[in-house]
Design a protein around this motif. Structure first.
Motif, PDB file in Angstrom:
ATOM      1  N   VAL A 231       9.916  -9.224  -3.351  1.00  0.00           N
ATOM      2  CA  VAL A 231       8.847  -9.988  -2.700  1.00  0.00           C
ATOM      3  C   VAL A 231       7.963  -9.063  -1.862  1.00  0.00           C
ATOM      4  CG1 VAL A 231      10.475 -10.773  -0.931  1.00  0.00           C
ATOM      5  CG2 VAL A 231       8.315 -11.931  -1.175  1.00  0.00           C
ATOM      6  N   ILE A 232       8.574  -8.053  -1.235  1.00  0.00           N
ATOM      7  CA  ILE A 232       7.749  -7.108  -0.465  1.00  0.00           C
ATOM      8  C   ILE A 232       6.803  -6.361  -1.412  1.00  0.00           C
ATOM      9  CG2 ILE A 232       7.755  -5.044   0.994  1.00  0.00           C
ATOM     10  CD1 ILE A 232      10.491  -5.888   2.056  1.00  0.00           C
ATOM     11  N   LEU A 233       7.366  -5.904  -2.523  1.00  0.00           N
ATOM     12  CA  LEU A 233       6.560  -5.126  -3.458  1.00  0.00           C
ATOM     13  C   LEU A 233       5.393  -5.945  -4.004  1.00  0.00           C
ATOM     14  CD1 LEU A 233       6.265  -2.390  -4.822  1.00  0.00           C
ATOM     15  CD2 LEU A 233       7.700  -3.211  -6.692  1.00  0.00           C
ATOM     16  N   SER A 234       5.660  -7.194  -4.355  1.00  0.00           N
ATOM     17  CA  SER A 234       4.564  -7.969  -4.947  1.00  0.00           C
ATOM     18  C   SER A 234       3.475  -8.223  -3.910  1.00  0.00           C
ATOM     19  CB  SER A 234       5.083  -9.264  -5.564  1.00  0.00           C
ATOM     20  OG  SER A 234       5.411 -10.174  -4.556  1.00  0.00           O
ATOM     21  N   ASN A 235       3.872  -8.410  -2.659  1.00  0.00           N
ATOM     22  CA  ASN A 235       2.844  -8.601  -1.632  1.00  0.00           C
ATOM     23  C   ASN A 235       2.104  -7.315  -1.311  1.00  0.00           C
ATOM     24  OD1 ASN A 235       2.777 -11.466  -0.619  1.00  0.00           O
ATOM     25  ND2 ASN A 235       4.966 -11.075  -0.620  1.00  0.00           N
ATOM     26  N   LEU A 236       2.810  -6.200  -1.420  1.00  0.00           N
ATOM     27  CA  LEU A 236       2.157  -4.905  -1.215  1.00  0.00           C
ATOM     28  C   LEU A 236       1.124  -4.652  -2.304  1.00  0.00           C
ATOM     29  CD1 LEU A 236       4.983  -2.435  -0.194  1.00  0.00           C
ATOM     30  CD2 LEU A 236       2.763  -2.648   0.930  1.00  0.00           C
ATOM     31  N   LYS A 237       1.515  -4.960  -3.530  1.00  0.00           N
ATOM     32  CA  LYS A 237       0.619  -4.752  -4.664  1.00  0.00           C
ATOM     33  C   LYS A 237      -0.665  -5.566  -4.527  1.00  0.00           C
ATOM     34  CE  LYS A 237       3.175  -3.992  -9.000  1.00  0.00           C
ATOM     35  NZ  LYS A 237       2.683  -2.745  -9.343  1.00  0.00           N
ATOM     36  N   ALA A 238      -0.521  -6.740  -3.918  1.00  0.00           N
ATOM     37  CA  ALA A 238      -1.698  -7.591  -3.752  1.00  0.00           C
ATOM     38  C   ALA A 238      -2.703  -6.920  -2.826  1.00  0.00           C
ATOM     39  CB  ALA A 238      -1.285  -8.942  -3.197  1.00  0.00           C
ATOM     40  N   ILE A 239      -2.205  -6.061  -1.951  1.00  0.00           N
ATOM     41  CA  ILE A 239      -3.105  -5.395  -1.015  1.00  0.00           C
ATOM     42  C   ILE A 239      -3.488  -4.009  -1.518  1.00  0.00           C
ATOM     43  CG2 ILE A 239      -3.287  -4.511   1.344  1.00  0.00           C
ATOM     44  CD1 ILE A 239      -1.085  -6.802   1.906  1.00  0.00           C
ATOM     45  N   LEU A 240      -2.505  -3.289  -2.020  1.00  0.00           N
ATOM     46  CA  LEU A 240      -2.756  -1.953  -2.584  1.00  0.00           C
ATOM     47  C   LEU A 240      -2.262  -1.952  -4.029  1.00  0.00           C
ATOM     48  CD1 LEU A 240      -1.397   0.280   0.346  1.00  0.00           C
ATOM     49  CD2 LEU A 240      -3.776  -0.335  -0.091  1.00  0.00           C
ATOM     50  N   PRO A 241      -3.134  -2.295  -4.963  1.00  0.00           N
ATOM     51  CA  PRO A 241      -2.701  -2.503  -6.353  1.00  0.00           C
ATOM     52  C   PRO A 241      -2.060  -1.267  -6.982  1.00  0.00           C
ATOM     53  CG  PRO A 241      -4.980  -3.216  -6.022  1.00  0.00           C
ATOM     54  CD  PRO A 241      -4.579  -2.508  -4.773  1.00  0.00           C
ATOM     55  N   GLU A 242      -2.319  -0.089  -6.415  1.00  0.00           N
ATOM     56  CA  GLU A 242      -1.778   1.119  -7.061  1.00  0.00           C
ATOM     57  C   GLU A 242      -0.280   1.305  -6.790  1.00  0.00           C
ATOM     58  OE1 GLU A 242      -3.918   0.951  -4.616  1.00  0.00           O
ATOM     59  OE2 GLU A 242      -3.662   2.514  -3.099  1.00  0.00           O
ATOM     60  N   ILE A 243       0.260   0.534  -5.858  1.00  0.00           N
ATOM     61  CA  ILE A 243       1.662   0.748  -5.487  1.00  0.00           C
ATOM     62  C   ILE A 243       2.613   0.286  -6.594  1.00  0.00           C
ATOM     63  CG2 ILE A 243       3.505   0.150  -3.851  1.00  0.00           C
ATOM     64  CD1 ILE A 243       1.307   1.963  -2.710  1.00  0.00           C
ATOM     65  N   GLU A 244       3.542   1.163  -6.957  1.00  0.00           N
ATOM     66  CA  GLU A 244       4.506   0.851  -8.013  1.00  0.00           C
ATOM     67  C   GLU A 244       5.933   0.847  -7.489  1.00  0.00           C
ATOM     68  OE1 GLU A 244       3.844   0.011 -11.017  1.00  0.00           O
ATOM     69  OE2 GLU A 244       1.679   0.377 -10.975  1.00  0.00           O
ATOM     70  N   LYS A 245       6.178   1.651  -6.461  1.00  0.00           N
ATOM     71  CA  LYS A 245       7.564   1.846  -6.046  1.00  0.00           C
ATOM     72  C   LYS A 245       7.735   1.697  -4.547  1.00  0.00           C
ATOM     73  CE  LYS A 245      10.963   3.906  -8.782  1.00  0.00           C
ATOM     74  NZ  LYS A 245      11.504   2.612  -8.875  1.00  0.00           N
ATOM     75  N   LEU A 246       8.896   1.209  -4.189  1.00  0.00           N
ATOM     76  CA  LEU A 246       9.197   0.975  -2.792  1.00  0.00           C
ATOM     77  C   LEU A 246      10.481   1.721  -2.450  1.00  0.00           C
ATOM     78  CD1 LEU A 246       8.199  -0.784  -0.471  1.00  0.00           C
ATOM     79  CD2 LEU A 246       9.568  -2.647  -1.374  1.00  0.00           C
ATOM     80  N   TYR A 247      10.435   2.538  -1.398  1.00  0.00           N
ATOM     81  CA  TYR A 247      11.648   3.232  -0.969  1.00  0.00           C
ATOM     82  C   TYR A 247      11.972   2.833   0.462  1.00  0.00           C
ATOM     83  CZ  TYR A 247      10.858   6.158  -5.031  1.00  0.00           C
ATOM     84  OH  TYR A 247      10.665   6.594  -6.295  1.00  0.00           O
ATOM     85  N   PHE A 248      13.243   3.001   0.819  1.00  0.00           N
ATOM     86  CA  PHE A 248      13.678   2.604   2.159  1.00  0.00           C
ATOM     87  C   PHE A 248      14.381   3.756   2.848  1.00  0.00           C
ATOM     88  CE2 PHE A 248      13.029  -1.964   1.812  1.00  0.00           C
ATOM     89  CZ  PHE A 248      12.918  -2.106   0.439  1.00  0.00           C
ATOM     90  N   GLN A 249      14.197   3.836   4.167  1.00  0.00           N
ATOM     91  CA  GLN A 249      14.979   4.813   4.929  1.00  0.00           C
ATOM     92  C   GLN A 249      15.339   4.205   6.288  1.00  0.00           C
ATOM     93  OE1 GLN A 249      12.419   8.206   5.710  1.00  0.00           O
ATOM     94  NE2 GLN A 249      11.556   7.250   7.526  1.00  0.00           N
ATOM     95  N   VAL A 250      16.305   4.831   6.955  1.00  0.00           N
ATOM     96  CA  VAL A 250      16.693   4.352   8.282  1.00  0.00           C
ATOM     97  C   VAL A 250      16.031   5.235   9.325  1.00  0.00           C
ATOM     98  CG1 VAL A 250      18.620   3.957   9.860  1.00  0.00           C
ATOM     99  CG2 VAL A 250      18.921   3.574   7.408  1.00  0.00           C
ATOM    100  N   ASP A 251      15.427   4.575  10.313  1.00  0.00           N
ATOM    101  CA  ASP A 251      14.864   5.333  11.435  1.00  0.00           C
ATOM    102  C   ASP A 251      15.383   4.673  12.714  1.00  0.00           C
ATOM    103  OD1 ASP A 251      13.433   6.410  13.484  1.00  0.00           O
ATOM    104  OD2 ASP A 251      11.456   6.102  12.579  1.00  0.00           O
ATOM    105  N   LEU A 252      16.431   5.277  13.280  1.00  0.00           N
ATOM    106  CA  LEU A 252      17.124   4.642  14.406  1.00  0.00           C
ATOM    107  C   LEU A 252      16.209   4.407  15.600  1.00  0.00           C
ATOM    108  CD1 LEU A 252      20.535   6.507  14.262  1.00  0.00           C
ATOM    109  CD2 LEU A 252      20.030   4.196  13.501  1.00  0.00           C
ATOM    110  N   SER A 253      15.186   5.233  15.728  1.00  0.00           N
ATOM    111  CA  SER A 253      14.320   5.079  16.905  1.00  0.00           C
ATOM    112  C   SER A 253      13.589   3.734  16.886  1.00  0.00           C
ATOM    113  CB  SER A 253      13.314   6.222  16.976  1.00  0.00           C
ATOM    114  OG  SER A 253      12.350   6.067  15.961  1.00  0.00           O
ATOM    115  N   LEU A 254      13.511   3.114  15.705  1.00  0.00           N
ATOM    116  CA  LEU A 254      12.803   1.831  15.634  1.00  0.00           C
ATOM    117  C   LEU A 254      13.537   0.716  16.356  1.00  0.00           C
ATOM    118  CD1 LEU A 254      11.606   1.791  11.927  1.00  0.00           C
ATOM    119  CD2 LEU A 254      10.231   2.167  13.956  1.00  0.00           C
TER     120      LEU A 254
END
Ligand code: ADP
Ligand code: MG
Length: 474
Positions: free
Chosen positions: A60-83
C-alpha cells in the motif's frame, strides 16, 4: 518536492485507508531517508516497526508512492534508532487528528500567534488536565498549576520564578512542561509562549553567536511571557553557551517573565553548569517528580488507554502497573503494541500476551505476576505452559502433546512437564492426562531426567530459568 513533502503526501493519501491507531503505532515516526532513481529507502524508529511495515504495508505504501512519484519501483527499509526520540511535525500528526477542524495550510499561520515565537514541537496531547496526580508528582503538579494561573492572569506576578522540575527519565517532566505551555496558549492566546528543549535552544544560541545576532536573540526572548526549557542538564560542560544563557535569563527575570526548567537532577547537582547559572536556576521553586505508586500507575494506564480507545481488562491493567516500575514511557510503548495487535491480529490482550510484549521491548525485563504476591505465576493451565514452551523452543504446540521421539521435541516436552509440576503444582496423573493421556510413570521419568540435567548441564538450567522467568516465577 522534498523527501518530507513526498512522505506527507503519501500519508495524506493513506489517511482514509489506515486507522488513527495504525498511524500512531506504525507511521508517525517513519521518514523517507533517501530517494534515488527508482528506489526509496524508508527509515523506521525500531526493528519491530520496520518488520511490520515491510511485511504488512509495503504494497500500500508503494502504490501510494507511485501515485506521487511514478518512477518509483522499489521500496527498502532500514532502522534509524534516532527517530524514536524525534519530534513529529504537527502537519503530519494533524492528518490523523480526529477533530473536524480543517487543517491549516502551511504559510497561513494562525493570526493570533506570533509565528516567530511559536515552536511546533509541543505535543497537543500533553495537558495539565490529563496528567494524573498522585504521590510522587503531587507537589510538582501543584506548582505547575500555580504557574499556569499566575501566567494567564495579567494581574498576577510570576509566583515561583523560575520553577524547576526535576526527576528521572519517563516520570512526566516533559508532560508537565508542555502541559503548562499548551494550557497557557489555550487559556490566553495573546500570550507569547515558547517551549523548547535545551538542545534546540543551544543550537539557536550558537547560530546567534556565529552570525553576531545575540542582541536580536535576547530581544526575541524578552518579548516572551512564558519560557519553558526542557532538559537543561544538556547545558552541562557547554561553557560558551552558558554565558549567553545567563544573560538571556537575567533579562527574562528582570522583565518578570515566567520561566520553567526541567532537568534530570536538581540544580545543585548539575556539576557542569557554572555556579552563577546554577544558582539562578535554583532561585525560585524546585519540585521533584518520582515514580508514582501502584494505584496512580493504574490510573495513568486507564487514562492512556482511554485516550486511545483501548479497552483493557483489570487483569491486564494490573499486570502493566505491576511491571512498570521505573519509566512511565514504557506504558505508551506497551499500549502501542497492544493497540497494534488488536488492530491487526484481532487479539485481545491477556497478562501473558502483555508479558511477551514486555520482553520484546526489553529482554531483561523481570516479570512480576501480581503486586501483592497473591498470584504465583502467569500460567494458569497446561495450555499456558504449552504456549510458552512451544514459543520458547519454536516447536509446534501439538508436537509437545504428541509422541514423537525426536530429541528436539522430547526435551521441550519434558520441560513442559517439569513446569506443570513445579509451577502449577499438578500431579503426575493430571499432567499425563493433559499431555495426550500418557502414563504417570512416563511423566515421572521425564521430569526426573530434566531434574538430573539441571544439576549437570548449564544449558538446561538456563532454559528452565528463562522459562520460569517468562512465567513470572520468582
Ligand atoms: P520525562 O520528560 O520525565 O522523561 P515524560 O513527560 O516524557 O517524562 O513522560 C513519559 C510518559 O509518561 C509520557 O507519555 C507521559 O504522558 C506519561 N506520564 C508521566 N507521568 C504521567 C502522569 N502523572 N499522568 C499521565 N501521564 C504521565
Ligand atoms: Mg522529557
Amino acid at each position: 518536492m522534498d523527501k518530507n513533502e513526498v512522505w506527507r503526501s503519501v500519508l495524506e493519501r493513506m489517511g482514509s485507508k489506515i486507522s488513527r491507531m495504525e498511524f500512531h503505532t506504525w507511521f508517525k515516526k517513519v521518514k523517507i531517508a533517501e530517494i534515488s532513481g527508482a528506489a526509496i529507502l524508508l527509515a523506521c524508529p525500531t526493528e519491530m516497526n520496520k518488520n511490520w511495515l515491510e511485511s504488512k504495508y509495503s504494497a500500500v505504501i508503494l502504490s501510494n508512492l507511485k501515485a506521487i512519484l511514478p518512477e518509483i519501483e522499489k521500496l527498502y527499509f532500514q532502522v534509524d534508532l534516532s527517530l524514536s526520540d524525534a519530534e513529529v511535525a504537527e502537519e503530519v500528526t494533524d492528518i490523523f487528528q480526529p477533530t473536524k477542524n480543517p487543517r491549516k495550510l502551511p504559510n497561513q499561520p494562525n493570526a493570533k500567534v506570533d509565528s516567530e515565537l511559536t515552536t511546533r514541537i509541543t505535543q497537543k496531547k500533553f495537558k495539565l488536565d490529563n496528567f494524573i496526580v498522585g504521590d510522587g508528582n503531587q507537589f510538582a503538579f501543584a506548582a505547575c498549576e500555580a504557574v499556569l494561573q499566575s501566567t494567564v492572569d495579567s494581574k498576577l506576578t510570576p509566583k515561583y520564578n523560575p520553577l524547576f522540575i526535576y526527576g528521572g527519565v519517563g516520570l512526566g517532566k516533559t508532560h508537565l512542561l508542555q502541559g503548562i505551555a499548551n494550557d497557557v496558549r489555550e487559556k490566553n492566546p495573546e500570550l507569547k509562549v515558547i517551549y523548547t528543549t535545551a538542545e534546540r535552544f543551544m543550537n539557536e544560541i550558537i547560530n546567534a553567536i556565529k552570525s553576531r545576532k545575540t542582541d536580536e536573540l535576547r530581544k526575541k526572548y524578552r518579548r516572551v511571557d512564558l519560557f519553558v526549557l526542557d532538559d537543561v542538564q544538556f547545558f552541562e560542560g557547554k561553557e560558551k553557551t552558558q554565558e549567553e544563557l545567563f544573560n538571556t535569563f537575567n533579562d527574562l527575570f528582570e522583565f518578570k517573565k515566567q520561566v520553567v526548567f526541567s532537568a534530570d537532577r536538581p540544580p545543585s547537582e548539575l556539576a557542569g553548569i557554572s555556579d552563577r547559572l546554577r544558582s539562578r536556576m535554583g532561585w525560585g521553586l524546585q519540585a521533584d517528580v518520582q515514580m508514582p505508586n501502584y494505584e496512580t500507575r493504574i490510573a495513568i494506564i486507564r487514562e492512556k488507554s482511554q485516550e486511545r480507545g483501548l479497552l483493557l481488562s483489570h487483569d491486564v491493567q494490573e499486570f502493566i502497573a505491576t511491571n512498570i516500575r521505573t519509566n512511565l514511557r514504557e506504558i505508551e510503548n506497551i499500549l502501542n503494541q497492544i493497540a497494534a495487535e488488536i488492530d491487526i491480529n484481532k487479539i485481545s490482550p491477556t497478562p501473558q500476551s502483555v508479558g511477551k510484549i514486555l520482553r520484546k521491548i526489553n529482554p531483561e525485563h523481570d516479570i512480576t505476576v501480581s503486586e501483592d504476591g497473591s498470584k504465583l505465576s502467569l500460567a494458569r493451565s497446561t495450555d499456558d505452559v504449552i504456549t510458552i514452551v512451544s514459543d520458547y523452543f519454536q516447536v509446534p504446540a501439538t508436537s509437545l502433546l504428541g509422541t514423537s521421539r525426536k530429541k528436539e521435541i522430547v526435551f521441550p516436552r519434558q520441560i513442559s512437564w517439569l513446569l506443570c509440576k513445579d509451577v502449577l503444582k499438578m500431579s503426575y496423573e493430571a499432567i499425563g492426562a493433559d499431555f495426550g493421556g500418557k502414563n504417570h510413570t512416563t511423566i515421572m521419568h521425564g521430569i526426573r531426567k530434566i531434574k538430573k540435567l539441571l544439576r549437570t548441564d548449564s544449558t538446561t538450567a538456563r532454559h528452565v530459568h528463562a522459562l520460569k522467568k517468562d512465567l513470572g516465577v520468582k
